[in-house]
Design a protein around this motif. Structure first.
Motif, PDB file in Angstrom:
ATOM      1  N   UNK A  18       0.599  -0.875   0.015  1.00  0.00           N
ATOM      2  CA  UNK A  18      -0.259  -0.075  -0.008  1.00  0.00           C
ATOM      3  C   UNK A  18       1.060   1.454   0.049  1.00  0.00           C
ATOM      4  N   UNK A  19       0.914   1.632  -0.868  1.00  0.00           N
ATOM      5  CA  UNK A  19       1.883   2.710  -1.230  1.00  0.00           C
ATOM      6  C   UNK A  19       0.428   4.145  -1.328  1.00  0.00           C
ATOM      7  N   UNK A  20       1.149   5.278  -0.864  1.00  0.00           N
ATOM      8  CA  UNK A  20       0.250   6.867  -0.731  1.00  0.00           C
ATOM      9  C   UNK A  20       0.884   8.317  -0.878  1.00  0.00           C
ATOM     10  N   UNK A  21       0.660   9.316  -1.706  1.00  0.00           N
ATOM     11  CA  UNK A  21       1.277  10.254  -1.344  1.00  0.00           C
ATOM     12  C   UNK A  21       1.076  11.457  -1.279  1.00  0.00           C
ATOM     13  N   UNK A  22       1.385  12.635  -0.201  1.00  0.00           N
ATOM     14  CA  UNK A  22       0.667  13.992  -0.359  1.00  0.00           C
ATOM     15  C   UNK A  22       1.450  14.396   0.001  1.00  0.00           C
TER      16      UNK A  22
ATOM     17  N   UNK B 266       4.973  14.148   2.514  1.00  0.00           N
ATOM     18  CA  UNK B 266       5.570  12.480   2.553  1.00  0.00           C
ATOM     19  C   UNK B 266       4.933  11.106   1.652  1.00  0.00           C
ATOM     20  N   UNK B 267       5.641  10.495   1.715  1.00  0.00           N
ATOM     21  CA  UNK B 267       5.502   9.886   0.480  1.00  0.00           C
ATOM     22  C   UNK B 267       5.250   7.980   1.912  1.00  0.00           C
ATOM     23  N   UNK B 268       4.197   7.524   1.639  1.00  0.00           N
ATOM     24  CA  UNK B 268       4.654   5.958   1.969  1.00  0.00           C
ATOM     25  C   UNK B 268       4.350   4.464   1.753  1.00  0.00           C
ATOM     26  N   UNK B 269       4.887   4.011   2.006  1.00  0.00           N
ATOM     27  CA  UNK B 269       5.085   2.413   1.134  1.00  0.00           C
ATOM     28  C   UNK B 269       5.113   1.572   2.517  1.00  0.00           C
TER      29      UNK B 269
ATOM     30  N   UNK C  37      -4.241   8.805   6.379  1.00  0.00           N
ATOM     31  CA  UNK C  37      -3.146   8.322   6.872  1.00  0.00           C
ATOM     32  C   UNK C  37      -2.925   9.152   7.806  1.00  0.00           C
ATOM     33  N   UNK C  38      -1.865   8.835   8.432  1.00  0.00           N
ATOM     34  CA  UNK C  38      -0.542   9.436   9.923  1.00  0.00           C
ATOM     35  C   UNK C  38       0.586   9.411   9.195  1.00  0.00           C
ATOM     36  N   UNK C  39       0.644  10.445   8.794  1.00  0.00           N
ATOM     37  CA  UNK C  39       2.570  10.795   8.598  1.00  0.00           C
ATOM     38  C   UNK C  39       2.882  11.114   9.746  1.00  0.00           C
ATOM     39  N   UNK C  40       3.884  11.304   9.774  1.00  0.00           N
ATOM     40  CA  UNK C  40       4.860  11.702  10.755  1.00  0.00           C
ATOM     41  C   UNK C  40       5.575  12.840  10.189  1.00  0.00           C
ATOM     42  N   UNK C  41       5.377  14.088  11.778  1.00  0.00           N
ATOM     43  CA  UNK C  41       5.562  14.879  12.091  1.00  0.00           C
ATOM     44  C   UNK C  41       6.013  16.069  11.006  1.00  0.00           C
TER      45      UNK C  41
END
Length: 361
Positions: A152-156, A283-286, A199-203
């Motif tokens: 699962x990948x997402x970008x914001x 950020x981008x999450x994988x 989605x909760x990205x790091x600070x």
């Protein structure tokens, strides 16, 4: 004289960064090409020259390609599946890389494989956040698994990051249209910019809404990793625009509008009015799930851009490839998506000068 690298669209949002990075590579000479070279004034400098080229004019393109070692194509959107430049490079034995994230365009680049092999050049599509960076991050996590079942990948991106009209058109190309994705081993259809998740990205990014998007990963990752579920989502920092795109998607599904691309100039202008809102961080999450030693396993990485240099992430794969080709040559000719060509270390080396960090959780 160094090896000549032509950057098409080298004065655009991504092209400027790529041109400057290539110009700094020893044994490289950067040439910025486009229909309006006067716009390249902010880009020009040491080891950068400009030429006029219209990629839709065969004579102009042929002249521009003379003496080139490689071409970086940043002229999007790539949703139309136009391989004019890639094919011209393959015919002449010139290495080629583009920043396409259009699913069909990236996957079908292989149609040029035979010609590229004959001319001993490498034609690469998808040297961007997807599938190049996302695949490099999955490859980094892959040794943690005996079997990968889900990716699962997402970008914001941050709202204050620069973005061009081509990016808006790319999003609108699939908003409200059916997209095919694999879920629990079966293919199903969903709609672009639907099925929102938080989605909760790091600070300092925090929570963001992200929506389904149509990208090459949806086909490439099930084949490469054997994953039975693959998703990709993206979202903007300001929910005003997220909700607006979702509304346009519903209008397209109901037949109230067909050509969303016509909205692109207005949406781009509207977003510029709100450029002072929000922040620059994105950020981008994988997230990868599977099994290790007969136990369920899950590993997640975030690639965090804490300032307005987020666009350096999609620019990094093309620069890394050019650097490798100049310094080490091309291992094997052909025409391929940009998956498995670069490691995370290759990409990280192009990001060291920015406030971009990898966070593992």
């Amino acid at each position: 004289m160094g090896k000549r690298i032509l950057v098409l669209g080298g004065y655009g949002t991504f092209g400027r960064r790529i041109s400057r990075a290539i110009a700094a590579i020893p044994s490289a000479e950067c040439i910025v090409g486009g229909r309006h070279p006067q716009r390249a004034t902010p880009v020009t400098g040491e080891n950068i020259t400009t030429i006029t080229v219209n990629i839709h004019d065969p004579a102009s393109l042929r002249l521009a390609l003379e003496g080139m070692f490689a071409v970086v194509n940043t002229v999007g959107p790539f949703q139309t599946g136009d391989y004019t430049v890639a094919e011209a490079c393959a015919i002449r034995g010139i290495h080629y890389v583009d920043l396409a994230d259009a699913r069909a365009h990236v996957e079908n680049i292989t149609r040029l494989n035979r010609r590229a092999e004959q001319r001993q050049c490498l034609i690469v599509s998808g040297a961007s956040s997807v599938p190049a960076v996302s695949a490099a991050l999955v490859d980094m996590l892959a040794p943690e698994f005996d079997r990968i079942s889900e990716i699962h990948t997402c970008i914001s991106p941050g709202n204050r990051n620069p973005h061009g009209l081509a990016s808006v058109r790319a999003i609108l190309s699939y908003t409200g249209n059916p997209i095919r994705l694999k879920e629990k081993g079966r293919w199903r259809y969903a709609y672009g910019w639907s099925e929102a998740e938080k989605v909760k990205f790091p600070r300092p990014v925090g929570k963001r809404r992200v929506y389904l998007c149509d990208v090459p990963d949806l086909d490439l990752f099930p084949a490469r990793y054997g994953a039975q579920t693959v998703t990709f989502r993206a979202g903007l920092e300001l929910n005003l625009f997220n909700y607006g795109l979702a509304m346009l998607g519903r209008m397209r599904r109901r037949g109230l509008t067909k050509n969303l691309s016509a909205w692109a100039p207005a949406l781009s202008a509207a977003s510029n009015l709100f450029r002072g809102s929000g922040g620059a961080a994105g950020g981008m999450r994988v997230r990868v799930l599977g099994r290790k030693d007969d136990r369920e396993a899950e590993h997640t990485v975030f690639l965090m851009a804490r300032d307005a240099n987020g666009p350096a992430i999609p620019c990094s794969p093309s620069v890394a490839l050019i650097r490798r080709w100049i310094e080490r040559g091309v291992a094997a000719p052909g025409a391929v998506p940009c998956v498995g060509l670069l490691t995370w270390d290759d990409i990280k080396a192009e990001l060291v000068n920015y406030d971009i960090t990898l966070v593992r959780v």
